[in-house]
Design a protein around this motif. Structure first.
Motif, PDB file in Angstrom:
ATOM      1  N   PHE A  60       7.974  68.063 -51.684  1.00 59.38           N
ATOM      2  CA  PHE A  60       8.691  67.752 -50.502  1.00 59.38           C
ATOM      3  C   PHE A  60       7.527  67.222 -49.394  1.00 59.38           C
ATOM      4  O   PHE A  60       6.566  67.819 -49.495  1.00 59.38           O
ATOM      5  CB  PHE A  60       9.643  68.778 -50.288  1.00 59.38           C
ATOM      6  N   GLN A  61       8.102  67.006 -48.347  1.00 56.26           N
ATOM      7  CA  GLN A  61       7.510  66.737 -47.171  1.00 56.26           C
ATOM      8  C   GLN A  61       8.332  67.549 -45.882  1.00 56.26           C
ATOM      9  O   GLN A  61       9.544  67.482 -46.026  1.00 56.26           O
ATOM     10  CB  GLN A  61       7.324  65.093 -46.852  1.00 56.26           C
ATOM     11  N   TYR A  62       7.455  67.785 -44.885  1.00 57.73           N
ATOM     12  CA  TYR A  62       8.417  68.128 -43.782  1.00 57.73           C
ATOM     13  C   TYR A  62       9.008  67.053 -43.026  1.00 57.73           C
ATOM     14  O   TYR A  62       8.611  65.697 -43.134  1.00 57.73           O
ATOM     15  CB  TYR A  62       7.250  68.552 -42.524  1.00 57.73           C
ATOM     16  N   GLU A  63      10.275  67.451 -42.546  1.00 57.14           N
ATOM     17  CA  GLU A  63      11.030  66.132 -41.776  1.00 57.14           C
ATOM     18  C   GLU A  63      11.399  66.877 -40.392  1.00 57.14           C
ATOM     19  O   GLU A  63      11.469  68.114 -40.183  1.00 57.14           O
ATOM     20  CB  GLU A  63      12.339  66.153 -42.334  1.00 57.14           C
ATOM     21  N   VAL A  64      11.353  65.928 -39.616  1.00 56.60           N
ATOM     22  CA  VAL A  64      11.878  66.215 -38.114  1.00 56.60           C
ATOM     23  C   VAL A  64      12.843  65.263 -37.551  1.00 56.60           C
ATOM     24  O   VAL A  64      12.981  64.266 -38.094  1.00 56.60           O
ATOM     25  CB  VAL A  64      10.439  66.219 -37.290  1.00 56.60           C
ATOM     26  N   HIS A  65      13.620  65.587 -36.533  1.00 58.88           N
ATOM     27  CA  HIS A  65      14.710  64.773 -36.136  1.00 58.88           C
ATOM     28  C   HIS A  65      14.438  64.798 -34.598  1.00 58.88           C
ATOM     29  O   HIS A  65      13.947  65.805 -34.152  1.00 58.88           O
ATOM     30  CB  HIS A  65      16.099  65.332 -36.601  1.00 58.88           C
ATOM     31  N   ARG A  66      14.879  63.842 -33.861  1.00 59.77           N
ATOM     32  CA  ARG A  66      15.081  63.949 -32.452  1.00 59.77           C
ATOM     33  C   ARG A  66      16.469  64.027 -31.837  1.00 59.77           C
ATOM     34  O   ARG A  66      16.624  64.687 -30.909  1.00 59.77           O
ATOM     35  CB  ARG A  66      14.456  62.437 -32.069  1.00 59.77           C
ATOM     36  N   GLU A  67      17.408  63.068 -32.632  1.00 64.47           N
ATOM     37  CA  GLU A  67      18.655  63.126 -31.985  1.00 64.47           C
ATOM     38  C   GLU A  67      19.598  64.439 -32.001  1.00 64.47           C
ATOM     39  O   GLU A  67      20.549  64.708 -31.356  1.00 64.47           O
ATOM     40  CB  GLU A  67      19.497  62.011 -32.471  1.00 64.47           C
ATOM     41  N   TYR A  68      19.413  65.006 -33.541  1.00 61.69           N
ATOM     42  CA  TYR A  68      20.365  66.046 -33.931  1.00 61.69           C
ATOM     43  C   TYR A  68      19.374  67.501 -34.232  1.00 61.69           C
ATOM     44  O   TYR A  68      18.227  67.138 -34.870  1.00 61.69           O
ATOM     45  CB  TYR A  68      21.011  65.508 -35.314  1.00 61.69           C
ATOM     46  N   LEU A  69      19.995  68.527 -34.063  1.00 63.15           N
ATOM     47  CA  LEU A  69      19.568  69.717 -34.844  1.00 63.15           C
ATOM     48  C   LEU A  69      20.021  69.831 -36.001  1.00 63.15           C
ATOM     49  O   LEU A  69      21.238  69.558 -36.370  1.00 63.15           O
ATOM     50  CB  LEU A  69      19.499  70.907 -33.944  1.00 63.15           C
ATOM     51  N   ASP A  70      19.465  70.574 -36.914  1.00 60.18           N
ATOM     52  CA  ASP A  70      19.982  70.881 -38.226  1.00 60.18           C
ATOM     53  C   ASP A  70      20.539  72.449 -38.194  1.00 60.18           C
ATOM     54  O   ASP A  70      19.611  73.271 -37.872  1.00 60.18           O
ATOM     55  CB  ASP A  70      18.986  70.764 -39.239  1.00 60.18           C
TER      56      ASP A  70
END
Length: 152
Positions: A60-70
């Motif tokens: 896998f790879q790291y993922e990041v988001h801007r508009e939403y938190l998980d």
């Protein structure tokens, strides 16, 4: 990043006006929940119910988001989630996509793993790079909900 149990979720309600609806969805979840997207509050809050087998972190790879938190909640099974501050990652492998609200970064061994199991959740903010779906010891079946909560 926040890591806790669903029983303690009320302590986080003041952090966002959307959390009450997100946690209510999780508290009412049953074993026969339908996989896929569930509308909670339009594009402000929605849930993605997933079923999968975990795999080694190296796949896998790291993922990041801007508009939403998980808000990641494990209903059944267990997995490792690797966490790293976004500021510490240097090898971007996919530029930010507004369509997917995601950017990807290469796995590096500096990440901190934490085990998440039934009844536990993690809140991952836009500054929290994360790799979910990782095996604890061996591949395991997981039923998980990722509630996407708009932060912008």
């Amino acid at each position: 990043m926040i890591f806790d149990t669903l029983d303690q979720s009320d302590r986080y309600l003041a952090l966002s006006p959307h959390f009450a609806k997100a946690f209510a969805f999780l508290k009412n979840m049953t074993d026969d929940v339908t996989l896929g997207r569930h509308e909670i509050d339009g594009d402000n809050v929605y849930a993605l119910v997933q079923s999968y087998d975990t795999a080694p972190v190296e796949t896998f790879q790291y993922e990041v988001h801007r508009e939403y938190l998980d808000l990641q909640y494990v209903h059944r099974g267990r997995e490792l989630i690797y966490w790293s501050p976004l500021a510490e990652l240097t090898e971007e492998t996919m530029a930010y996509s507004t369509e997917h609200d995601a950017a990807l970064y290469a796995y590096d061994q500096k990440g901190v793993p934490f085990e998440i199991g039934p009844g536990q959740f993690s809140m991952l903010y836009p500054t929290d790079a994360h790799i979910p779906r990782c095996s604890v010891e061996a591949p395991t079946a997981v039923l998980k909900v990722v509630v996407k909560v708009r932060v912008n």
